[in-house]
Enzyme design. Sequence first.
Site, short mmCIF file in Angstrom:
data_model
loop_
_atom_site.label_atom_id
_atom_site.label_comp_id
_atom_site.label_asym_id
_atom_site.label_seq_id
_atom_site.Cartn_x
_atom_site.Cartn_y
_atom_site.Cartn_z
N TYR A 50 -13.99 10.29 -1.65
CA TYR A 50 -13.01 9.90 -2.66
C TYR A 50 -13.04 10.84 -3.86
CZ TYR A 50 -12.22 5.58 -0.12
OH TYR A 50 -11.88 4.66 0.85
N HIS A 105 -16.56 4.03 -4.61
CA HIS A 105 -15.65 5.15 -4.34
C HIS A 105 -15.76 6.25 -5.38
CE1 HIS A 105 -12.82 2.71 -1.47
NE2 HIS A 105 -14.08 2.74 -1.08
N ASN A 122 -10.86 -4.06 -1.45
CA ASN A 122 -10.72 -3.02 -2.46
C ASN A 122 -9.76 -3.43 -3.58
OD1 ASN A 122 -12.41 -0.91 -1.50
ND2 ASN A 122 -10.94 -0.48 0.14
N ARG A 172 0.83 -1.21 0.00
CA ARG A 172 0.00 0.00 0.00
C ARG A 172 0.87 1.26 0.00
NH1 ARG A 172 -4.74 1.42 4.44
NH2 ARG A 172 -5.36 3.43 3.55
N CYS A 214 -19.46 -1.79 0.53
CA CYS A 214 -18.64 -0.66 0.95
C CYS A 214 -19.37 0.04 2.09
CB CYS A 214 -18.42 0.30 -0.22
SG CYS A 214 -17.38 1.74 0.17
#
Length: 418
Positions: free
Chosen positions: A241, A194, A144, A90, A164
């Site tokens: 987002y 998102h 995700n 990440r 979500c």
Amino acid sequence: MKLTVIGGGSTYTPELVDGLARAHSALPVSELVLQDPDAERLDLVGGLAARMLSRAGHPATVTTTADLDKAIDEATVVLLQLRVGGQAARHLDETIPLECGCVGQETTGAGGLAKALRTVPVVLDIAARVADLAPNAWIVDFTNPVGIVTCALLDAGHRAVGLCNVAIGVQRRAAALLDVPPDRISLGHAGLNHLTWVRSVLLDGQEVLPRLLDEHPDELAKASGLPASFVRRLGAVPSYYLRYFYQHDQVVEELRGAETRAEQVAALERDLLDLYADPTLDTKPARLEERGGAFYSEAAVQLVASLLTGRGDAQVVNVRNHGTLPFLDDRAVIEVPSRITSAGAVPLPVPAFEPLFAGLVAHVSAYEELALDAALRGGVDRVATALLAHPLVGQADIADRLARDLVAANRAHLPWAA
């Protein structure tokens, strides 16, 4: 019923356990199976999970295992919450794009593509084991990028629904602002995972979004990370987002040189695991709220209960488009209110999208189609093509550079790149 959590060693799992403990009548789980390859984390999380259920008087047993087949065998529901490559991967997702002047984020833009490349093949391998060992099980994906992963699962013929927590978070915030129980609030929440806008808030069936925008603009703006004046001009509440799109360059400058979210979460996870190791701890610690994913447990419990009982209520999930948004392909996966039955999720009608919203949704949906193709078939050129299609990249030289850099950084997780 047997509920299996793949990625059960996540520090976030106690949030799910808390939801299960409070919903035994709605979701009578008899065995909770936590599967994870990390034995140390699994032992700590599993121990806390057992103590939490015991404190709540919940009769379910907790089983921990690294054995995927054992975890899946005869499961009623399999919940996916895995992170291939952990926080280290990440961190790369969040930093490599910044070197090209693009936003670095784990689900949006180039970072989201890198996560999809690592994740989709692993999820499909897991789903294939579900098909063999628990063919009637529902797969609920919280991994995700949810939209892309859910599309991969549905394309492969699996019984899957994507989930979500953004929608339930807005619902709870609206209910708090109106000082009413959440079950009196329903949302006109629609778009892609998102990439959504709340264009309607109904209180007992009556529209109250204009009232909320007039009376609580700052609270709604804070939730989206965007200025109140902008949110009011949109006449809708954008997902947070969307700040990566509406204020891209500003966000890039904020992220450059700052501690990444991956670094923050890695430190938080170390602290949480220390807390979980305390044999007297039998409730989720307050610090878990810093981990993110608020109300995920409640959304998951509601969805699973409705899939198993076929009660036909409406919930916001990730589901096939099937003409709901007529400007998208029927196969596209969208995030909209859907009727949840024992046969799956059926999207409910959505009012026509304004051009401002429809254009961005169509653009990102096209990217997601190409991203899934790259994740399934590999190849630096396919990765570059997906990046070229993304509105946050969209330039040939940058797409080519990012494709090379992301593939090189993720080589250990991409068999086709070895």
